[in-house]
Design a protein around this motif. Structure first.
Motif, mmCIF file in Angstrom:
data_model
loop_
_atom_site.group_PDB
_atom_site.id
_atom_site.type_symbol
_atom_site.label_atom_id
_atom_site.label_comp_id
_atom_site.label_asym_id
_atom_site.label_seq_id
_atom_site.Cartn_x
_atom_site.Cartn_y
_atom_site.Cartn_z
ATOM 1 N N PRO A 80 46.123 27.755 54.097
ATOM 2 C CA PRO A 80 44.774 27.978 53.557
ATOM 3 C C PRO A 80 44.627 27.509 52.116
ATOM 4 O O PRO A 80 43.625 26.889 51.755
ATOM 5 N N ARG A 81 45.625 27.768 51.281
ATOM 6 C CA ARG A 81 45.555 27.339 49.881
ATOM 7 C C ARG A 81 45.595 25.826 49.760
ATOM 8 O O ARG A 81 44.866 25.223 48.958
ATOM 9 N N LEU A 82 46.466 25.203 50.553
ATOM 10 C CA LEU A 82 46.574 23.746 50.507
ATOM 11 C C LEU A 82 45.263 23.086 50.939
ATOM 12 O O LEU A 82 44.752 22.189 50.267
ATOM 13 N N LEU A 83 44.716 23.522 52.067
ATOM 14 C CA LEU A 83 43.505 22.892 52.592
ATOM 15 C C LEU A 83 42.311 23.123 51.673
ATOM 16 O O LEU A 83 41.482 22.227 51.476
ATOM 17 N N ARG A 84 42.202 24.314 51.113
ATOM 18 C CA ARG A 84 41.097 24.601 50.194
ATOM 19 C C ARG A 84 41.158 23.679 48.974
ATOM 20 O O ARG A 84 40.150 23.068 48.591
ATOM 21 N N SER A 85 42.329 23.554 48.368
ATOM 22 C CA SER A 85 42.468 22.710 47.181
ATOM 23 C C SER A 85 42.312 21.228 47.524
ATOM 24 O O SER A 85 41.692 20.469 46.768
ATOM 25 N N SER A 86 42.860 20.823 48.659
ATOM 26 C CA SER A 86 42.789 19.419 49.037
ATOM 27 C C SER A 86 41.356 18.996 49.342
ATOM 28 O O SER A 86 40.929 17.895 48.969
ATOM 29 N N ARG A 87 40.603 19.857 49.992
ATOM 30 C CA ARG A 87 39.216 19.503 50.313
ATOM 31 C C ARG A 87 38.352 19.429 49.066
ATOM 32 O O ARG A 87 37.386 18.667 49.013
ATOM 33 N N GLU A 88 38.684 20.233 48.070
ATOM 34 C CA GLU A 88 37.951 20.153 46.808
ATOM 35 C C GLU A 88 38.246 18.842 46.090
ATOM 36 O O GLU A 88 37.356 18.232 45.492
ATOM 37 N N ARG A 89 39.498 18.400 46.157
ATOM 38 C CA ARG A 89 39.902 17.203 45.426
ATOM 39 C C ARG A 89 39.667 15.929 46.224
ATOM 40 O O ARG A 89 39.288 14.895 45.664
ATOM 41 N N TYR A 90 39.909 15.993 47.556
ATOM 42 C CA TYR A 90 39.789 14.800 48.400
ATOM 43 C C TYR A 90 38.906 15.105 49.615
ATOM 44 O O TYR A 90 39.402 15.262 50.739
ATOM 45 N N PRO A 91 37.604 15.217 49.419
ATOM 46 C CA PRO A 91 36.719 15.591 50.532
ATOM 47 C C PRO A 91 36.658 14.562 51.655
ATOM 48 O O PRO A 91 36.174 14.862 52.750
ATOM 49 N N GLY A 92 37.141 13.336 51.396
ATOM 50 C CA GLY A 92 37.068 12.304 52.425
ATOM 51 C C GLY A 92 38.207 12.340 53.422
ATOM 52 O O GLY A 92 38.219 11.558 54.383
ATOM 53 N N ILE A 93 39.178 13.237 53.240
ATOM 54 C CA ILE A 93 40.317 13.295 54.152
ATOM 55 C C ILE A 93 39.994 14.171 55.358
ATOM 56 O O ILE A 93 39.462 15.273 55.220
ATOM 57 N N GLU A 94 40.307 13.665 56.537
ATOM 58 C CA GLU A 94 40.160 14.438 57.779
ATOM 59 C C GLU A 94 41.539 14.961 58.185
ATOM 60 O O GLU A 94 42.508 14.198 58.220
ATOM 61 N N TYR A 95 41.625 16.256 58.490
ATOM 62 C CA TYR A 95 42.915 16.877 58.799
ATOM 63 C C TYR A 95 43.025 17.160 60.290
ATOM 64 O O TYR A 95 42.086 17.683 60.900
ATOM 65 N N ARG A 96 44.157 16.834 60.841
ATOM 66 C CA ARG A 96 44.485 17.212 62.211
ATOM 67 C C ARG A 96 45.716 18.109 62.136
ATOM 68 O O ARG A 96 46.800 17.650 61.770
ATOM 69 N N LEU A 97 45.528 19.370 62.474
ATOM 70 C CA LEU A 97 46.545 20.391 62.256
ATOM 71 C C LEU A 97 47.149 20.852 63.572
ATOM 72 O O LEU A 97 46.457 20.945 64.585
ATOM 73 N N GLU A 98 48.434 21.171 63.519
ATOM 74 C CA GLU A 98 49.127 21.659 64.716
ATOM 75 C C GLU A 98 50.269 22.575 64.295
ATOM 76 O O GLU A 98 50.993 22.273 63.349
ATOM 77 N N THR A 99 50.407 23.694 64.994
ATOM 78 C CA THR A 99 51.513 24.601 64.725
ATOM 79 C C THR A 99 52.759 24.120 65.466
ATOM 80 O O THR A 99 52.709 23.847 66.666
ATOM 81 N N MET A 100 53.867 23.997 64.732
ATOM 82 C CA MET A 100 55.146 23.574 65.317
ATOM 83 C C MET A 100 56.275 24.294 64.601
ATOM 84 O O MET A 100 56.168 24.597 63.415
ATOM 85 N N SER A 101 57.354 24.541 65.308
ATOM 86 C CA SER A 101 58.548 25.078 64.658
ATOM 87 C C SER A 101 59.153 24.012 63.753
ATOM 88 O O SER A 101 58.818 22.824 63.846
ATOM 89 N N SER A 102 60.063 24.423 62.887
ATOM 90 C CA SER A 102 60.714 23.478 61.980
ATOM 91 C C SER A 102 61.451 22.382 62.743
ATOM 92 O O SER A 102 61.392 21.200 62.382
ATOM 93 N N ASP A 103 62.152 22.752 63.813
ATOM 94 C CA ASP A 103 62.894 21.772 64.602
ATOM 95 C C ASP A 103 61.952 20.790 65.290
ATOM 96 O O ASP A 103 62.224 19.585 65.344
ATOM 97 N N GLU A 104 60.844 21.299 65.807
ATOM 98 C CA GLU A 104 59.872 20.429 66.480
ATOM 99 C C GLU A 104 59.237 19.444 65.498
ATOM 100 O O GLU A 104 58.969 18.286 65.846
ATOM 101 N N GLN A 105 59.005 19.888 64.268
ATOM 102 C CA GLN A 105 58.411 19.003 63.259
ATOM 103 C C GLN A 105 59.299 17.793 62.989
ATOM 104 O O GLN A 105 58.811 16.665 62.858
ATOM 105 N N GLN A 106 60.598 18.027 62.904
ATOM 106 C CA GLN A 106 61.515 16.917 62.619
ATOM 107 C C GLN A 106 61.496 15.882 63.736
ATOM 108 O O GLN A 106 61.515 14.670 63.483
ATOM 109 N N ARG A 107 61.435 16.358 64.971
ATOM 110 C CA ARG A 107 61.340 15.416 66.104
ATOM 111 C C ARG A 107 60.012 14.656 66.060
ATOM 112 O O ARG A 107 59.967 13.439 66.298
#
Length: 237
Positions: free
Chosen positions: A45-72
C-alpha cells in the motif's frame, strides 16, 4: 478537406512521441509486481500510494506469490520484480534488503502468555503452532526450522495455511499460536493479540528481487522509491 485530417495525424504523432519519451524515462508503461502475502498489509500500500503520486502514468499488474515462486517467475520473465522474504540462491536473480522487522507471536486473547510484555522462542516449547504452508514457501519454512533448531526445538506446525488472514483467523479461534512478521499486526480480528519475540535473531527481512541484468527504467525507479520509503525503518516493531 485534407487539412483537418493532416492536423489530426500530426497531433497524434506528437502524442506518440511524448508517450515514447515518458516510457523511456520510466514514467509510464506496465509494471508486473509479485509480492508475498505479508507485504499486502503495509509495504505494498505504501509503495503504490507513493508511486502513483510520483508516476501516475504507470499501470500496475499485481500478483501474490511466495518468495520461491517469485524467483521462478523472474527467471521465466513472467514478472518484472518481486517483494519477497528470502534472499535468492543461485544466479540470474538479485535481491536488495529494504526492511528488517521483528517477529511477533500471535496468540488467542486471554492466553496465559498475554500477561507478558514479550516472549522468547524457547518459551514456546512444544506449543501448538499454526504456520505458512511449507510446500508453498519452502525457503521461509526452512528459516523457521533453523530458528527453532538453534534452541534445540522443532518447528512443526500442526496446521498450515497459504495466507496470513487464514493463519491469524485460526489463532483467533483458539486453534494455536503463530509466528508472524510485525507488518501483519495491523490485521486485528476479535480474539487475537500480538506479543513481540525478544530473541535478537527472531527477525524477518523484506527483499526487493529482480533480474540481474534488468535494464527497465520502471524497475529502476521503483527500486529506488521502495528503498527510500523504508530507509531507516530496520528493526521495526
Amino acid at each position: 478537406m485534407f487539412l483537418p485530417h493532416a492536423r489530426q495525424v500530426l497531433a497524434r504523432a506528437d502524442e506518440a512521441a511524448r508517450a515514447v519519451e515518458t516510457f523511456r524515462r520510466g514514467e509510464s508503461g506496465v509494471l508486473r509486481i509479485a509480492f508475498v502475502d505479508s507485504a499486502s498489509y503495509d509495504v505494498m500500500p505504501r509503495l503504490l500510494r507513493s508511486s502513483r503520486e510520483r508516476y501516475p502514468g504507470i499501470e500496475y499488474r499485481l500478483e501474490t506469490m511466495s518468495s520461491d515462486e517469485q524467483q521462478r517467475a523472474l527467471r521465466e520473465r513472467r514478472i518484472d520484480m518481486g517483494v519477497g522474504r528470502v534472499r535468492p540462491r543461485g544466479r540470474e536473480v538479485v535481491a536488495t534488503s529494504f526492511l528488517r522487522e521483528r517477529l511477533m507471536l500471535a496468540v488467542p486473547s486471554g492466553h496465559e502468555l498475554c500477561a507478558h510484555e514479550s516472549v522468547t522462542i524457547e518459551a514456546l516449547g512444544d506449543s501448538a503452532l499454526i504456520g505458512f504452508r511449507r510446500t508453498v514457501s519452502p525457503s521461509l519454512f526452512a528459516d523457521y526450522v533453523t530458528l527453532f533448531a538453534r534452541r534445540g526445538l522443532t518447528y512443526d506446525p500442526i496446521i498450515e495455511a497459504t495466507e496470513y488472514v487464514t493463519v491469524l483467523g485460526l489463532v483467533a479461534a483458539g486453534q494455536g499460536m503463530a509466528l508472524v512478521p510485525a507488518s501483519v499486526r495491523s490485521f486485528r480480528p476479535s480474539g487475537l493479540s500480538y506479543l513481540p519475540v525478544s530473541d535478537p535473531d527472531a527477525r524477518a527481512s523484506f527483499y526487493l528481487v529482480r533480474r540481474e541484468q534488468e535494464s527497465s527504467p520502471l524497475v529502476r525507479h521503483t527500486t529506488t522509491l521502495l528503498i527510500d520509503l523504508f530507509a531507516g525503518a530496520d528493526e521495526a516493531g
